[in-house]
Design an enzyme around this catalytic site. Structure first.
Site, PDB file in Angstrom:
ATOM      1  N   HIS A  24      16.748  15.287 -71.742  1.00  0.00           N
ATOM      2  CA  HIS A  24      17.676  15.367 -72.879  1.00  0.00           C
ATOM      3  C   HIS A  24      17.580  14.136 -73.775  1.00  0.00           C
ATOM      4  CE1 HIS A  24      20.450  18.696 -71.182  1.00  0.00           C
ATOM      5  NE2 HIS A  24      19.456  19.154 -71.900  1.00  0.00           N
ATOM      6  N   CYS A  74     -12.942   2.292 -77.733  1.00  0.00           N
ATOM      7  CA  CYS A  74     -11.570   2.771 -77.555  1.00  0.00           C
ATOM      8  C   CYS A  74     -10.575   1.660 -77.231  1.00  0.00           C
ATOM      9  CB  CYS A  74     -11.507   3.869 -76.507  1.00  0.00           C
ATOM     10  SG  CYS A  74     -11.972   3.311 -74.866  1.00  0.00           S
TER      11      CYS A  74
HETATM   12  C1  PEP Z   1     -10.021  -1.342 -72.782  1.00  0.00           C
HETATM   13  O1  PEP Z   1     -10.130  -2.086 -71.819  1.00  0.00           O
HETATM   14  O2  PEP Z   1     -10.398  -1.646 -73.930  1.00  0.00           O
HETATM   15  C2  PEP Z   1      -9.417  -0.015 -72.629  1.00  0.00           C
HETATM   16  C3  PEP Z   1      -9.384   0.857 -73.616  1.00  0.00           C
HETATM   17  O3  PEP Z   1      -8.834   0.274 -71.419  1.00  0.00           O
HETATM   18  P1  PEP Z   1      -7.366  -0.237 -70.995  1.00  0.00           P
HETATM   19  O4  PEP Z   1      -6.765  -0.916 -72.159  1.00  0.00           O
HETATM   20  O5  PEP Z   1      -6.636   0.975 -70.580  1.00  0.00           O
HETATM   21  O6  PEP Z   1      -7.707  -1.134 -69.871  1.00  0.00           O
END
Ligand code: PEP
Ligand code: MG
Length: 512
Positions: A183, A475
């Site tokens: 909720h 990433c």
């Molecule tokens: C990173 O290390 O750049 C990554 C994307 O993984 P995390 O931040 O989850 O360790």
């Protein structure tokens, strides 16, 4: 980079930046002045319940329809005869008023929670009601919220408190419990309040800490550095211009970093072309046992169903040393022990269940292109072991993260690229391990990724991947920093994956 990045399930929209205000709801405390259960006790309790009922009715009147129906339902719960019977029984047994109330409400909540996950979320509403009745009984006043804009940090916030908060200067919410369907989450979404629930490690947040609540990626950044603040402030002020932005014609694919399937909708709204990093830790953190196959299939299926025709890269569990899981056996000591793939190797059944759940979800949502990768790979042997195992479950696109300098050595890299379908560079870890810094305890700036030692490795990984015709993405947080992102694009990365809320400002910067 921030002092800490905490993860949870993002709810609501966008970003909030502000100072933390820590809040504890009223709870049972032994109360000496009311020794034994008595008729006087029952009268006081009935009066307190009537007061809470009145407050609920008043709050419901001022709330939007969604909140009002939740508050009305809570009001009905209070008039449930079995609740009063439970209180009377306890008083007759000699309990004092507070104990009788907390016992009866806890009993009712437990009975509801035992009916399944859907009811469990509602059971917390009953606990909140009990706490509120106790607060009225003990004559305690309600906490005054700050008048300056603030981010509330609490274990949980029930609908009653949420309705009070609606009139305060709250700008964001962090809770250590709750789910994206509770909720609290529903009300936060309705109020457009950037919220992250189920945040593990929220106890590390100190009052007055500066906090960024990024509900689009489920991340909470504690005491961010200047560059991150600038980046997120820009995202806050310009996010309304989202719709006019398009990723068409950009030299790379722009993906979202997500921590929960609850963030999928807003990622698409921010223009994500897919998911470049789905962190699966949230399914595991705070649990006493590894999540079941069924629970995992449910979460991955929710995620995949949101991205038909798009790519979704899921990362298998990456254990972190400050988030121990009771059901995992720890590995031997060593530089990268108890993280990523090494920890999974020592707990192979956990990895196997995860891969099985991913494979099954993928079969259910064939229109979504599922890619799977392993974190913290430290050798080509481990890369091959992961690829072989994942493929044995029928997963088609299998890759690894490049996060430690050891696997950036040309020979190791070449061997890895022979076995994997793709690589993704995690700049957060690669930066800390290359510069010998500690992500949690020493300040790493977002710009440290541009130090020559780190950039040299990134450039090598990208060019080797291109030569081997394997997709290579970034990433880590640096992917959302325009200055670094432009460099990565020059090197030849095929994708960048970042917090969805940062996508519009990155697109803007790349178009300039
Ligand atoms: C990173 O290390 O750049 C990554 C994307 O993984 P995390 O931040 O989850 O360790
Ligand atoms: Mg990492």
């Amino acid at each position: 980079m921030s002092e800490r990045v905490l993860v949870g399930a993002g709810v609501g929209t966008g970003i909030a930046i502000g100072r933390a205000f820590k809040y504890a709801s009223a709870k049972y405390v032994p109360w000496d002045s009311d020794k034994a259960g008595s008729a006087r006790g029952l009268m006081a309790i009935s009066a307190a319940i009537a007061q809470v009922e009145k407050d609920l009715g008043q709050s419901a009147k001022n709330a939007d329809p969604e909140a009002a129906s939740i508050l009305e339902a809570m009001k009905l719960t209070l008039s449930d005869a079995s609740l009063l019977a439970g209180i009377k029984e306890r008083l007759a047994d000699g309990a004092n008023s507070q104990r009788a109330v907390s016992g009866a409400f806890a009993g009712a909540a437990k009975a509801l929670a035992s009916l399944g996950e859907y009811f469990a979320a509602r059971a917390t509403d009953i606990e909140e009601l009990g706490n509120r009745v106790i607060q009225v009984l003990s004559g305690e006043g309600q906490v005054d919220f700050p008048t300056e804009p603030f981010i509330l940090v609490a274990d949980s916030v029930g609908p009653l408190e949420m309705s009070r908060l609606a009139n305060s200067s709250i700008v964001g919410l962090i809770t250590s419990t709750g789910s994206a369907t509770s909720h609290t989450a529903i009300l936060a979404r309705a109020a457009n309040l950037p919220t992250v629930v189920s945040v593990l490690g929220s106890e590390f947040i100190q009052p007055e800490d500066q906090v960024i609540v990024d509900s689009s990626s489920g991340q909470v950044l504690v005491n961010p550095d200047q560059a991150e603040l600038k980046q997120y402030r820009e995202a806050v002020t310009k996010s309304s211009q989202l719709d006019q932005l398009s990723t068409v014609g950009l030299p790379v694919d722009l993906y979202a970093n997500l921590g929960s399937s609850s963030e999928a909708e807003s990622a698409l709204a921010f223009g994500a072309q897919g998911v470049g990093l789905f962190r699966t830790e949230l399914l595991f953190l705070g649990e006493k046992q590894a999540p079941s196959l069924e629970k995992q299939i449910l979460e991955y299926s929710r995620l995949l169903s949101a991205f038909p025709g798009k790519r979704v890269i899921v990362r298998v569990l990456d254990l972190d040393t400050d988030k121990p899981l009771p059901f995992l056996t720890l590995t031997e000591s060593g530089k990268y022990a108890n993280r990523g793939f090494q920890a999974l190797l020592a707990n192979i059944e956990v990895l196997e269940t995860q891969l099985e759940a991913l494979a099954e979800s993928s079969r259910r949502y064939l229109e979504t292109e599922l890619w799977v990768m392993a974190p913290m790979i430290t050798s080509s042997k481990h890369a091959k072991a992961f690829v072989d195992l994942a493929k044995s479950y029928g997963l088609k696109n299998v890759g690894v993260m490049i996060e430690v300098p050891e696997v950036c050595q040309q020979e190791v890299l070449d061997e890895i690229l022979e076995t994997v379908d793709f690589v993704s560079i995690g700049t957060n870890d690669l930066t800390q391990y290359t510069l010998n810094l500690d992500r949690v305890n020493s300040a790493i700036a977002l710009s440290d990724v541009r130090k020559p030692e780190v950039l040299g490795l990134i450039e090598r990984v990208v060019s080797s991947s291109r030569e081997a015709s394997k997709p290579v993405g970034i990433c880590g947080e640096a992917a959302g920093d325009p200055e670094s992102a432009k460099l990565f694009i020059e090197y030849g990365v095929t994708s960048l994956s970042l917090s969805p809320a940062l996508l519009p400002s990155l697109v803007r910067a790349l178009r300039n």
